[in-house]
Design an enzyme around this catalytic site. Structure first.
Site: not given
Ligand code: IMP
Ligand code: MG
Length: 187
Positions: A106-107, A138, A159, A166, A50-51, A110, A172
């Protein structure tokens, strides 16, 4: 899924990392970049629920080429702040993307696990092109090599919540991006 949010602190006490105005300015600039890069073409924006919903809705309105929307959903962090590493598709795209110009929206990028999984999945559909747009990046947290083509902000390893993002499904709808307090993170 959380059953109670009563123990979570109010966002008003959390430091603002990126203000509403800064977000608006950067998203408008990204929209202009995309408009230029895809001049004369139409695109499909695929948001990761949903992000990315809020980022997609703002970004889409700053893009001046024809754009359709689709959405995917993947297994999320749930209440935990740290990814399990396992990514599972919960909702697939509704319409075929073969031969289309696709931007995954994407939001946060990470660890990169979610995006590299989704990129692989979307490439199987043989789009004409596939790019990634992310509100936040990040880079310090990356576990797999993947970069976004359009990044609104690079941020340090902290974070954050707000602007679609969220903690335990809360915050959100906060309009700016704020630092979530480490001590409140149950993990
Ligand atoms: P990845 O697979 O680790 O790149 O995950 C990315 C997802 O993790 C993002 O789409 C977010 O939903 C969640 N995420 C990563 N860091 C944060 C944060 O600082 N706040 C909120 N959600 C996060
Ligand atoms: Mg996400």
């Amino acid at each position: 899924m959380p059953t109670s949010t009563s123990k979570l602190p109010p966002a008003s006490g959390m430091p603002v990392l990126i203000s509403q105005q800064q977000i608006a300015d950067r998203v408008a600039a990204l929209g202009q970049d995309i408009t230029t890069d895809y001049a004369g073409k139409s695109i499909v924006l695929i948001g990761v629920l949903k992000g990315a919903a809020i980022f997609l809705s703002d970004l889409a309105r700053s893009i001046k080429v024809d754009a359709t929307f689709d959405f995917v959903a993947v297994s999320s962090y749930g209440r935990a702040r740290v990814s399990s590493g396992a990514v599972k598709l919960i909702k697939d795209i509704d319409d075929p993307i073969e031969g289309k110009h696709v931007i995954l929206v994407e939001d946060i990028l990470d660890t990169g696990l979610t995006m590299s999984y989704l990129r692989g999945l979307m490439l199987q559909h043989k789009p004409a092109s596939l790019k990634i747009a992310t509100c936040l990046d990040k880079p310090d947290r990356r576990l797999v090599p993947i970069e976004a083509d359009y990044v609104a902000f690079k941020i340090p390893n902290h974070f954050v919540i707000g602007y679609g993002m969220d903690y335990a499904e809360v915050y959100r709808n906060i309009e700016d991006i704020r630092l979530f307090p480490e001590e409140a993170a149950g993990n």
